[in-house]
Design a protein around this motif. Structure first.
Motif, PDB file in Angstrom:
ATOM      1  N   ARG B  78       0.830  -1.188   0.122  1.00 28.08           N
ATOM      2  CA  ARG B  78       0.042   0.102   0.130  1.00 28.08           C
ATOM      3  C   ARG B  78       1.003   1.150  -0.022  1.00 28.08           C
ATOM      4  NH1 ARG B  78      -3.438  -0.229   4.462  1.00 28.08           N
ATOM      5  NH2 ARG B  78      -4.318  -2.042   3.155  1.00 28.08           N
ATOM      6  N   ALA B  79       1.811   1.185   0.884  1.00 31.25           N
ATOM      7  CA  ALA B  79       2.657   2.363   0.901  1.00 31.25           C
ATOM      8  C   ALA B  79       3.318   2.368  -0.424  1.00 31.25           C
ATOM      9  CB  ALA B  79       3.991   2.097   1.809  1.00 31.25           C
ATOM     10  N   SER B  80       3.838   1.632  -1.132  1.00 30.26           N
ATOM     11  CA  SER B  80       4.290   1.764  -2.264  1.00 30.26           C
ATOM     12  C   SER B  80       3.408   2.347  -3.594  1.00 30.26           C
ATOM     13  CB  SER B  80       4.961   0.457  -2.912  1.00 30.26           C
ATOM     14  OG  SER B  80       4.213  -0.424  -3.451  1.00 30.26           O
ATOM     15  N   THR B  81       2.267   1.649  -3.357  1.00 32.85           N
ATOM     16  CA  THR B  81       1.089   2.141  -4.155  1.00 32.85           C
ATOM     17  C   THR B  81       1.130   3.614  -4.133  1.00 32.85           C
ATOM     18  OG1 THR B  81       0.361  -0.184  -4.186  1.00 32.85           O
ATOM     19  CG2 THR B  81      -1.206   1.435  -5.178  1.00 32.85           C
ATOM     20  N   ILE B  82       0.857   4.073  -2.854  1.00 32.43           N
ATOM     21  CA  ILE B  82       0.389   5.421  -2.889  1.00 32.43           C
ATOM     22  C   ILE B  82       1.406   6.196  -3.392  1.00 32.43           C
ATOM     23  CG2 ILE B  82       0.119   7.088  -1.006  1.00 32.43           C
ATOM     24  CD1 ILE B  82      -1.395   5.006   0.783  1.00 32.43           C
ATOM     25  N   ALA B  83       2.647   5.960  -2.817  1.00 28.87           N
ATOM     26  CA  ALA B  83       3.924   6.790  -3.390  1.00 28.87           C
ATOM     27  C   ALA B  83       3.998   6.844  -4.952  1.00 28.87           C
ATOM     28  CB  ALA B  83       4.948   5.979  -2.901  1.00 28.87           C
ATOM     29  N   ARG B  84       3.451   5.563  -5.535  1.00 28.98           N
ATOM     30  CA  ARG B  84       3.690   5.528  -6.891  1.00 28.98           C
ATOM     31  C   ARG B  84       2.443   6.416  -7.390  1.00 28.98           C
ATOM     32  NH1 ARG B  84       2.996   0.107  -7.972  1.00 28.98           N
ATOM     33  NH2 ARG B  84       0.846   0.371  -8.465  1.00 28.98           N
ATOM     34  N   ASP B  85       1.485   6.377  -6.984  1.00 28.51           N
ATOM     35  CA  ASP B  85       0.113   7.177  -7.361  1.00 28.51           C
ATOM     36  C   ASP B  85       0.750   8.486  -7.094  1.00 28.51           C
ATOM     37  OD1 ASP B  85      -0.987   5.011  -8.076  1.00 28.51           O
ATOM     38  OD2 ASP B  85      -2.713   5.189  -6.546  1.00 28.51           O
TER      39      ASP B  85
END
Lengths: 254, 198
Positions: B78-85
């Motif tokens: 989730r952290a990486s998804t949010i960072a990517r978004d």
């Protein structure tokens, strides 16, 4: 205390075998205590394993709960021990959740409180101290015993300080186990006693008894709320102290 | 969390727990100790420790191998998804700003071009109308000159006719008066004289 009826406050701690098991003359029967240990593990597994099985990026309720507990314990572990304390994370997590869930299941009326038996809390406490000793000595060797020698102490005071540190180290498992055991035991006895008052006053049949019966009932309600707090708090204290002791094994020089 | 160290650690836990069970087993047989305070009833210790070791060992295994890595992975994902978004959003915003900048530049350019085109059109129009006017003026002045020349010719011709007429009239008058016809030369000279006089 009148032994009649279900008012005996000790009765709730009795261990009754459900399935007899006696290998090698040892009494390993599956008892009500064993049943609640299994229920504790089952409940934790339901939250943590089943709850996280969806692996959803946007979590549902159960997964949110699992993540919340994970982050709560993880922040406690890293807060006390730092980043490298995460190697003990599964251990601290299992301890915290077992104690918490056992305490909470014990709050269900008519259930059994696993943590109200000193043998259970002592086993956990000695397990923690055992892990501290084994890990500390394996990792740091004789340097681990620097734990007992505070730095910056004048030479003539050193023997006393070492003695005090040693006694404090030895008393750790005792205080750790007795704190949890005592809290659970006393809380459940107090609840039972006040509940028993209500029953006794009403059963007495006198008008006076009828009138003052709500008072112990109110106390019992307040105590129930307090016991829920204690159930959580003792699990948290147990986990925090475990972290503090493990921190000594991780970083012995202090 | 390195998995290998976790399993080694778990084995250590199991060994420690087994030691506790064994230790308690020696203290366990205590027949006749009836109605003891249940938490201090040593006859239940071995069973409790056995089941505790079993259940807690199972819990530790479930947590360390399944639940905690999984929840940790979910949180990291989730952290990486949010960072990517967030990165994507920032990149898109930068792109949008760039596009707006380019549009702004193109607009300015176009405006400048439009001005120069309009200026050129105005200049060309003015030049064309100048040209036309000059042609018309030249035409008009040519016609004017022609007309003036025609007038002059007509006048000269008229004057010649008047002289001829005058000398004819003079001859006729002199003939009538004197009965003698003057010569044409004399008559012409007399007319010229009279014309010159006014």
């Amino acid at each position: 205390m009148a032994a009649g009826g279900g008012i005996d406050p000790i009765h709730q701690f009795e261990i009754k075998p459900l399935i007899g098991l006696r290998p090698f003359g040892l009494d390993l029967s599956f008892t009500n205590a064993s049943l609640f240990m299994v229920l504790t593990v089952a409940a934790i597994t339901a939250i943590m394993v089943y709850g996280s099985s969806q692996r959803a990026t946007v979590p549902g309720r159960l997964q949110s709960l699992a993540e919340m507990i994970y982050e709560f314990v993880a922040s406690t572990v890293t807060g006390v021990m730092g980043k490298d304390g995460m190697r003990f994370f599964p251990f601290v997590f299992s301890l915290f959740m077992f104690v918490l869930m056992a305490n909470m299941l014990g709050m269900i009326p008519g259930s059994f409180t696993v943590t109200s038996h000193i043998v259970v809390t002592a086993a956990f406490a000695f397990l923690v101290i055992g892990v501290v000793l084994v890990y500390g000595i394996v990792k740091h060797g004789s340097h681990f015993f620097g734990l007992f020698v505070p730095s910056g102490v004048p030479g003539w005071l050193l023997p006393f300080m070492v003695l005090i540190e040693a006694v404090s180290f030895v008393s750790r498992p005792i205080s750790l186990s007795l704190r949890l055991f005592g809290n659970m035991l006393a809380g459940h006895i107090a609840l039972k006693v006040f509940g028993g008052f209500v029953v006794a006053l009403l059963a007495g049949g006198s008008v006076f008894g009828m009138v003052i019966a709500p008072l112990p009932l109110l106390l019992a309600i307040a105590l129930t709320a307090l016991e829920f707090l204690v159930a959580f708090l003792q699990a948290y204290v147990f986990a925090i102290l475990t972290c503090v002791y493990l921190n000594d094994a991780l970083h012995p020089g202090h | 969390m390195p998995l290998r160290s976790a399993t080694v650690f778990g084995r250590g836990l199991a060994v420690t727990a087994a030691l506790f069970v064994a230790g308690a087993a020696q203290a366990a047989p205590q027949p006749g100790a009836k109605a003891a305070f249940p938490p201090f009833d040593a006859s239940t210790f071995a069973g409790q420790l056995f089941w505790l070791a079993l259940t807690f060992g199972l819990l530790y295994w479930l947590m360390s191998t399944i639940a905690l890595p999984r929840v940790g992975a979910i949180l990291a994902d989730r952290a990486s998804t949010i960072a990517r978004d967030l990165d994507n959003a920032a990149a898109m915003q930068a792109k949008a700003e760039e596009t707006a900048q380019a549009y702004e530049t193109a607009l300015t350019e176009a405006r400048k071009n439009a001005q120069s085109i309009a200026q050129a059109a105005r200049d060309a129009g003015a030049k064309a109308s100048d040209e036309r006017r000059r042609v018309v003026e030249a035409d008009l002045s040519a016609r004017l000159e022609q007309a003036e020349a025609q007038i002059a010719a007509t006048r000269t011709a008229a004057m010649t006719n008047v002289r001829d007429l005058g000398s004819d009239v003079a001859i006729a008058i002199v003939t009538k008066l004197t009965g003698q016809a003057p010569s044409a030369t004399e008559a012409n000279a007399a007319v010229d004289q009279a014309l010159a006089r006014g």
